[in-house]
Motif scaffolding. Structure first.
Motif, PDB file in Angstrom:
ATOM      1  N   SER A 199     -15.523  20.344   5.388  1.00 48.82           N
ATOM      2  CA  SER A 199     -16.206  21.355   6.200  1.00 48.82           C
ATOM      3  C   SER A 199     -17.067  20.759   7.315  1.00 48.82           C
ATOM      4  N   ARG A 200     -17.555  19.538   7.126  1.00 50.62           N
ATOM      5  CA  ARG A 200     -18.364  18.888   8.163  1.00 50.62           C
ATOM      6  C   ARG A 200     -17.458  17.940   8.952  1.00 50.62           C
ATOM      7  N   GLN A 201     -17.631  17.909  10.253  1.00 44.16           N
ATOM      8  CA  GLN A 201     -16.686  17.171  11.093  1.00 44.16           C
ATOM      9  C   GLN A 201     -17.384  16.135  11.968  1.00 44.16           C
ATOM     10  N   VAL A 202     -16.703  15.005  12.146  1.00 40.18           N
ATOM     11  CA  VAL A 202     -17.162  13.986  13.088  1.00 40.18           C
ATOM     12  C   VAL A 202     -15.959  13.386  13.804  1.00 40.18           C
ATOM     13  N   VAL A 203     -16.205  12.950  15.021  1.00 42.98           N
ATOM     14  CA  VAL A 203     -15.225  12.151  15.775  1.00 42.98           C
ATOM     15  C   VAL A 203     -15.830  10.770  15.941  1.00 42.98           C
ATOM     16  N   VAL A 204     -15.075   9.735  15.551  1.00 38.90           N
ATOM     17  CA  VAL A 204     -15.576   8.367  15.630  1.00 38.90           C
ATOM     18  C   VAL A 204     -14.638   7.518  16.489  1.00 38.90           C
ATOM     19  N   PHE A 205     -15.175   6.968  17.576  1.00 40.36           N
ATOM     20  CA  PHE A 205     -14.433   5.994  18.365  1.00 40.36           C
ATOM     21  C   PHE A 205     -14.696   4.630  17.739  1.00 40.36           C
ATOM     22  N   GLU A 206     -13.611   3.916  17.391  1.00 37.46           N
ATOM     23  CA  GLU A 206     -13.804   2.667  16.670  1.00 37.46           C
ATOM     24  C   GLU A 206     -12.720   1.639  16.976  1.00 37.46           C
ATOM     25  N   ASP A 207     -13.123   0.398  16.869  1.00 34.54           N
ATOM     26  CA  ASP A 207     -12.224  -0.744  16.976  1.00 34.54           C
ATOM     27  C   ASP A 207     -11.952  -1.227  15.552  1.00 34.54           C
ATOM     28  N   PRO A 208     -10.692  -1.442  15.182  1.00 35.24           N
ATOM     29  CA  PRO A 208     -10.415  -1.838  13.787  1.00 35.24           C
ATOM     30  C   PRO A 208     -11.034  -3.169  13.381  1.00 35.24           C
ATOM     31  N   ASN A 209     -11.395  -4.015  14.354  1.00 38.17           N
ATOM     32  CA  ASN A 209     -12.016  -5.299  14.030  1.00 38.17           C
ATOM     33  C   ASN A 209     -13.534  -5.290  14.187  1.00 38.17           C
ATOM     34  N   CYS A 210     -14.098  -4.105  14.413  1.00 37.74           N
ATOM     35  CA  CYS A 210     -15.541  -3.988  14.594  1.00 37.74           C
ATOM     36  C   CYS A 210     -16.240  -3.951  13.228  1.00 37.74           C
ATOM     37  N   PRO A 211     -17.114  -4.929  12.919  1.00 44.65           N
ATOM     38  CA  PRO A 211     -17.766  -4.953  11.598  1.00 44.65           C
ATOM     39  C   PRO A 211     -18.650  -3.734  11.349  1.00 44.65           C
ATOM     40  N   THR A 216     -18.537   0.139  19.902  1.00 46.86           N
ATOM     41  CA  THR A 216     -18.115   0.919  18.743  1.00 46.86           C
ATOM     42  C   THR A 216     -18.970   0.529  17.528  1.00 46.86           C
ATOM     43  N   PRO A 217     -19.123   1.460  16.562  1.00 49.76           N
ATOM     44  CA  PRO A 217     -18.625   2.838  16.600  1.00 49.76           C
ATOM     45  C   PRO A 217     -19.491   3.745  17.471  1.00 49.76           C
ATOM     46  N   ALA A 218     -18.852   4.766  18.021  1.00 51.52           N
ATOM     47  CA  ALA A 218     -19.562   5.830  18.733  1.00 51.52           C
ATOM     48  C   ALA A 218     -19.160   7.138  18.045  1.00 51.52           C
ATOM     49  N   THR A 219     -20.131   7.805  17.447  1.00 55.09           N
ATOM     50  CA  THR A 219     -19.855   8.955  16.585  1.00 55.09           C
ATOM     51  C   THR A 219     -20.368  10.235  17.212  1.00 55.09           C
ATOM     52  N   TYR A 220     -19.482  11.214  17.343  1.00 43.27           N
ATOM     53  CA  TYR A 220     -19.836  12.535  17.862  1.00 43.27           C
ATOM     54  C   TYR A 220     -19.912  13.522  16.696  1.00 43.27           C
ATOM     55  N   PHE A 221     -20.995  14.315  16.682  1.00 43.85           N
ATOM     56  CA  PHE A 221     -21.222  15.279  15.615  1.00 43.85           C
ATOM     57  C   PHE A 221     -20.933  16.696  16.108  1.00 43.85           C
ATOM     58  N   ALA A 222     -20.967  17.650  15.186  1.00 43.62           N
ATOM     59  CA  ALA A 222     -20.581  19.028  15.507  1.00 43.62           C
ATOM     60  C   ALA A 222     -21.449  19.667  16.580  1.00 43.62           C
ATOM     61  N   ASN A 223     -22.706  19.226  16.700  1.00 44.18           N
ATOM     62  CA  ASN A 223     -23.596  19.793  17.727  1.00 44.18           C
ATOM     63  C   ASN A 223     -23.426  19.129  19.084  1.00 44.18           C
ATOM     64  N   GLY A 224     -22.444  18.213  19.203  1.00 40.97           N
ATOM     65  CA  GLY A 224     -22.170  17.557  20.475  1.00 40.97           C
ATOM     66  C   GLY A 224     -22.897  16.248  20.660  1.00 40.97           C
ATOM     67  N   GLN A 225     -23.830  15.930  19.763  1.00 36.71           N
ATOM     68  CA  GLN A 225     -24.613  14.709  19.901  1.00 36.71           C
ATOM     69  C   GLN A 225     -23.774  13.475  19.596  1.00 36.71           C
ATOM     70  N   MET A 226     -24.028  12.401  20.348  1.00 36.22           N
ATOM     71  CA  MET A 226     -23.351  11.133  20.096  1.00 36.22           C
ATOM     72  C   MET A 226     -24.369  10.083  19.676  1.00 36.22           C
ATOM     73  N   ILE A 227     -24.037   9.350  18.631  1.00 35.68           N
ATOM     74  CA  ILE A 227     -24.878   8.255  18.156  1.00 35.68           C
ATOM     75  C   ILE A 227     -24.051   6.975  18.194  1.00 35.68           C
ATOM     76  N   SER A 228     -24.618   5.923  18.780  1.00 33.12           N
ATOM     77  CA  SER A 228     -23.932   4.633  18.826  1.00 33.12           C
ATOM     78  C   SER A 228     -24.362   3.784  17.631  1.00 33.12           C
ATOM     79  N   GLY A 229     -23.400   3.058  17.075  1.00 31.13           N
ATOM     80  CA  GLY A 229     -23.714   2.110  16.014  1.00 31.13           C
ATOM     81  C   GLY A 229     -23.617   2.681  14.614  1.00 31.13           C
ATOM     82  N   TRP A 230     -23.895   1.834  13.652  1.00 30.98           N
ATOM     83  CA  TRP A 230     -23.808   2.194  12.231  1.00 30.98           C
ATOM     84  C   TRP A 230     -25.027   3.007  11.805  1.00 30.98           C
TER      85      TRP A 230
END
Length: 242
Positions: A123-135, A215-229
């Motif tokens: 029910s909760r959604q996120v979009v994550v931009f990520e590099d597969p080799n990014c720790p 990366t990672p750059a994570t977008y949440f349902a309210n449109g906010q983007m947070i960089s990093g872990w």
């Protein structure tokens, strides 16, 4: 009847006057910003401005150039690049503007080009931009594995190395991309090498358009983007925001 008609006319006249006053104020603001635009473009005709906006400080304007922010005065006599901080509160006004500028709803993303992972009811959604080799992307996956009822749309953004590109393509082209992504990010089980038609170039272009530099750059349902872990205690409240 005449009395009622007179009151109605007075009400219309008052409304027109109020609208006219508001439009006059808006027009005045628009003229000031247009004046800044004209002055800036005289000095820098090669730069295309997307927007000019007055800041909370006298005679200081915010200029949007692509996904970057600059600052100048009313005559464009100087141009500043960097973070604008409010001394009293230590608030980063540039970061606030960038966050607002880069807001994007989940359904605005090309979700068909993502690797989709669903936990619980999703029910909760996120979009994550990520590099597969990014720790830190791997740490983010471990955090996401600790939370429940979430749908993760993983957008492959291989920017760290040539091997990142190879792994991203192998993950996307796997028979079960979600399982392959979990195996790699959570258990360090590398995906079998595989090629196919993939959207990696489109996702890289989208990331560049959004101004994502890491990366990672994570977008949440309210449109906010947070960089990093993020740890789980920080991630859960953001997942709950709509």
């Amino acid at each position: 009847m005449k009395q009622l008609w007179g009151k109605a006319l007075f009400g219309v006249a008052l409304l027109v006057a109020m609208v006219g006053q508001a439009q006059g104020q808006a027009s005045e603001e628009s003229k000031q910003e247009q004046s800044v635009r004209t002055a800036f473009e005289q000095f820098f005709p090669e730069i295309e401005l997307q927007a000019v906006k007055a800041t909370v400080f006298p005679d200081l304007y915010e200029l949007r150039v692509g996904r970057e922010l600059l600052y100048t005065n009313g005559k464009a006599e100087f141009v500043l690049q960097g973070a604008l901080l409010e001394s009293k509160t230590r608030k980063d006004l540039t970061e606030e503007s960038l966050q607002e500028m880069n807001k994007m709803a989940i359904d605005e993303f090309p979700l068909d080009k993502a690797i989709k992972l669903v936990k619980g009811d999703g029910s909760r959604q996120v979009v994550v931009f990520e590099d597969p080799n990014c720790p830190f992307c791997k740490r983010m996956h471990k955090t996401l594995d600790e939370v429940s009822n979430v749908t993760i749309y993983s957008m492959m953004m291989p920017i760290l190395s040539a091997d990142s590109r190879v792994k991203a393509e192998s993950l996307w082209c796997a028979d079960d991309p979600a399982a392959a992504l979990n195996d790699w990010m959570l258990r360090d089980k590398a995906p079998a090498a595989k090629t196919c038609d993939h959207p990696l170039d489109e996702l890289l272009a989208l990331g560049q358009q959004l101004g994502i530099r890491g990366t990672p750059a994570t977008y949440f349902a309210n449109g906010q983007m947070i960089s990093g872990w993020l740890p789980a205690d920080k991630l859960n409240p953001l997942l709950d925001q709509q």
